[in-house]
Each structure stands twice: as C-alpha cells, then as structure tokens.
Scaffold this motif. Sequence first.
Motif, short mmCIF file in Angstrom:
data_model
loop_
_atom_site.label_atom_id
_atom_site.label_comp_id
_atom_site.label_asym_id
_atom_site.label_seq_id
_atom_site.Cartn_x
_atom_site.Cartn_y
_atom_site.Cartn_z
N ALA A 176 0.81 -1.21 0.00
CA ALA A 176 0.00 0.00 0.00
C ALA A 176 0.84 1.26 0.00
N ALA A 177 2.07 1.17 0.52
CA ALA A 177 2.92 2.37 0.59
C ALA A 177 3.25 2.92 -0.79
N CYS A 178 3.49 2.00 -1.73
CA CYS A 178 3.81 2.44 -3.10
C CYS A 178 2.66 2.22 -4.06
N ASP A 179 1.55 1.67 -3.55
CA ASP A 179 0.39 1.32 -4.40
C ASP A 179 0.86 0.46 -5.57
N CYS A 180 1.55 -0.62 -5.23
CA CYS A 180 2.13 -1.46 -6.27
C CYS A 180 2.14 -2.92 -5.83
N ILE A 181 2.38 -3.79 -6.80
CA ILE A 181 2.56 -5.22 -6.55
C ILE A 181 4.06 -5.51 -6.60
N VAL A 182 4.56 -6.23 -5.59
CA VAL A 182 5.99 -6.55 -5.53
C VAL A 182 6.15 -8.06 -5.42
N ASN A 183 7.31 -8.56 -5.87
CA ASN A 183 7.64 -9.97 -5.72
C ASN A 183 8.98 -10.10 -5.01
N PRO A 184 9.37 -11.31 -4.58
CA PRO A 184 10.63 -11.48 -3.83
C PRO A 184 11.86 -11.00 -4.59
N ALA A 185 11.80 -10.97 -5.92
CA ALA A 185 12.96 -10.51 -6.70
C ALA A 185 13.08 -8.99 -6.73
N GLY A 186 12.10 -8.29 -6.18
CA GLY A 186 12.15 -6.84 -6.15
C GLY A 186 11.46 -6.16 -7.32
N ASP A 187 10.83 -6.92 -8.17
CA ASP A 187 10.10 -6.31 -9.29
C ASP A 187 8.85 -5.61 -8.77
N ARG A 188 8.49 -4.52 -9.43
CA ARG A 188 7.33 -3.74 -8.99
C ARG A 188 6.42 -3.42 -10.17
N TRP A 189 5.13 -3.54 -9.91
CA TRP A 189 4.11 -3.17 -10.89
C TRP A 189 3.22 -2.12 -10.22
N TYR A 190 3.25 -0.90 -10.74
CA TYR A 190 2.54 0.22 -10.11
C TYR A 190 1.12 0.34 -10.67
N ALA A 191 0.21 0.75 -9.79
CA ALA A 191 -1.19 0.90 -10.18
C ALA A 191 -1.35 2.07 -11.14
N ASN A 192 -2.02 1.81 -12.26
CA ASN A 192 -2.35 2.85 -13.23
C ASN A 192 -3.86 3.02 -13.23
N GLU A 193 -4.34 4.09 -12.63
CA GLU A 193 -5.78 4.30 -12.48
C GLU A 193 -6.46 4.70 -13.80
#
Length: 466
Positions: A176-193
């Motif tokens: 919730a802090a970055c409004d994103c999905i993260v995985n153990p490898a550190g990849d991030r997918w940010y929410a695009n409204e």
Amino acid sequence: MLGAVTAAVAYLYLTPRHVPAKYLVPGTIFLVAFAIVPIVLTFVTAFTNFGDGHRGTKEEAIRAIETSSVTQVPGSPEYYLTIAERDGSLVFLLVDPATKAVQAGTADGLSPVDGAEVSLTGKVLSASGFTIVPTAQAAERDAEIGAFSVPTAGGAIKATGLSRAFEGKADKKYDAACDCIVNPAGDRWYANETEGYFIDSAGAHLDQGWQVSVGFANFKKALTDPTVSGHFLNVLIWNFVFAISSVATTFALGMIVALALHHPRVRGTKVYRVLLILPYAMPSFAMLLIWRDMFNTDFGLISKLFGVHDWLGTPTTARLGLIVINLWMGFPYMFLVITGALQAVPKELTDAARIDGATPWAGFRRVTLPLVLVALTPLLISSFGFNFNNFNNIRLVTNGGPYAIDNATVGSTDLLISYTYRVAGFDSGVADFGFAAAISVFIFAIVATVSTVAFWRSRRQEEVYS
C-alpha cells in the motif's frame, strides 16, 4: 423495501380506487426493468473498460493477483480435498490429515464444519448445508477448480487435482505504501488508475486489472481505430440496405397477398391464411438452419435448381440470399397486420373512388394505401429497428461471410450488431463489454434517429388523412 412495495401493491389492487393505475403500473414497471434500465446500464458501461480482465474492483484484482501467484513451498500444509457447493457457489471441503477436522474454504476464507461424515481416505461423504459434487462433474469443472483459491493468513489454499489441496505462499504481494505489486525478486508493478492495470517500468502489465472510467476512449476507438472505423461505413451502408430491403419486400408481398385474399370473390380464404401463416409460426432458429442448408454448395436444393454452386460464398448472392430468407420469414407478419388494416378501411371511400371513375390502381394508391400506412407506420418502424439488429439471420446463415482473404474481422454480410460481436472479442473468448456498449450506443442513436424522423412524418400524414 419489501414491506413498502407489498403495501403499495396491496393498496393499489385491493381497493376500488385508481382503476387506470391498475393497468398502467405493471406496464410501467416492465418498461423500466426491461427497457430503461438496460439502456442506462449500456450507456454507463460504454464509458468504462469493463470486460475480461476488468470485471471487478481494484481490491478484487489485488486478491486475484496474489492468490494466482500462490506456489507450494516445502513444509506447507496439505489437505484432503472434496469439491462441494453451497448456494450455487464452489466450496473446498478440506480435511486435515492429522486431526480429521473439516473446514470449508470459500473465496472469503476458512470456516469450521461440524458434523461432517468423512471416509477413511479423507473424502467428505456428507456435510450439513453443502452439496457434494460428483467426481465426474468436478472433472468437467477442472479449469474453474484450478483457478479457485481460498485466502489464508499465510497465503492461499489451492487444489492439486480433485482430491488434494495445499496451502502455499504468494509470490506477489500488494504494498500500500507504493500502491504497487511486488515480488521477492524486487520487481514492482505500479497501479495505473487510467488503464486499470498494475504496470511495470517497461510498460508491461499484469493480467488481472480492475474496472475504471475511460471517458470517451471507447467511442474514439470506434471512430479512429483503423481495424474498426476502416470498415464501419461499408457495414453501415449494407446494414441500411438490408433493413430497408427487408421491410420493403415483406410489406410489398404481404400487401399483395392481403389484397388478393381481401377480394370478395376469393373462396377458401381461411385455408389460404392458415397456409400463409406457417413460415411465421415456425421456430426461426430451425428455419434459418434449413435455409442455410438449402444454399449449401454440395447438396443444397437452391444450388441444384438454379445451378449457382456457391450462393453464400459470393458477396452479392449471399446478400441476396439473406434478403430472400427474410422475405419468406417476414411477409406472413405483414400479411396479418395488413389484413387487419384493410378490414378497417371504410368501404364507402373505395366505393366513392370507383364511382368517381378511379381505376383500381388509382383507388389503391390514393385511398387504400395511405389509410393503411397511417395505421401501419409504427409497425413498419419497429420492423426496421428489428431488422437493423437482426443478429440471428446473419449469425446462423452466413456468420458474416464471405470474408476477404486478408481480413477475417469483417465479412460481406456483417451487420453492425454482428460486426460489433466479433470486434468486441466475443468469438475469441476475450470480451470487451465497454467497447461493445459504445458501438451499441451508436446503433441506438441511428435507430432512434430514423424512428423519430419516421414518426414525425407519419404524424403529418395522419393529419392529412384524418
């Protein structure tokens, strides 16, 4: 709400007051439920990205992403699994191998089940409030069961086949802090409204999205996307030709037959009318399939009689064939309504025209036809609207074909409704309801405009002949 509605209905129908409302209220309710509400929902949907991958809320998308990434890790709990249903929804009945305790797993989580009968192999035989799904039926729902998961504090429970389940951990988590999905490898997918997706820095998005408002994007796509707008005009022109030809030919043939049987010298009119009404009485689906086979290249009756071996494979003959089919199926309806209208034409007027020296054709054109049109114009308008969206004829006979070699998106006989069905992805299994709703709004606007103009002209005609 239920009490208020019940009281209102009781007051309306159990008292002698408000007699007109007793007839108007049911019709108004059905009008709102089956016409106004669907129109409003279609308009609302046209401004969203609602469709496969965008059916739910953002919270539901997050839960789907997390549970779909669940994998089994060493030491994760395992369960005996029984597939069941409760209130029509899929349920996992889970048996702990060590304690034999039974839990029900739903999309909302786990809950204990008391009094369940469990076999020695861990199979739940019966449980109060649940319906056990037989193995054969469960096998047919393999894809649904594989996609189903039960959320837990440590991850989610997934099925392994039809008799085992495991509690795994999710590789993807929502932050919730970055409004994103993260995985153990550190990849991030940010929410695009704007798009309703979780998107990474490279522009790639996760499969599951959520429903958002897209403004006029669907309408813009319909008008500017070459794959859509490039064929829109041709389809629209054929759509008008098909609808107008269908109404004109069925009306003309229905009028000729009605006039012939309306003549006082004709005998056996009841028998003729019964025979002529048969095409209208037959199930349209069955008749359309029979007509399709009659145009078949190899064994079709029409192909054998006329020697044209590929009626539905050539644009011109395929379109002609559809108009002929619609003529055969539609003229009995016109025959019925025109027969009724002819009986309402005052005989004094036709007799007066004949006495004044008018020929039969002049009497028909100057007296009979205008009076019939005044009565039937609303029915002709509704017939136009029906044929403008006559999906069944196209789908069952030609399926929009024939198609060009380099274009499988639009066929020579596609109407806007069948073209929309294909472009929106229903054939491919990836539906875009928002875009389909936008095209439906265009169709609605076209039919509404034509109907409004026709009603306006019919009122002027009615004033002249009243």
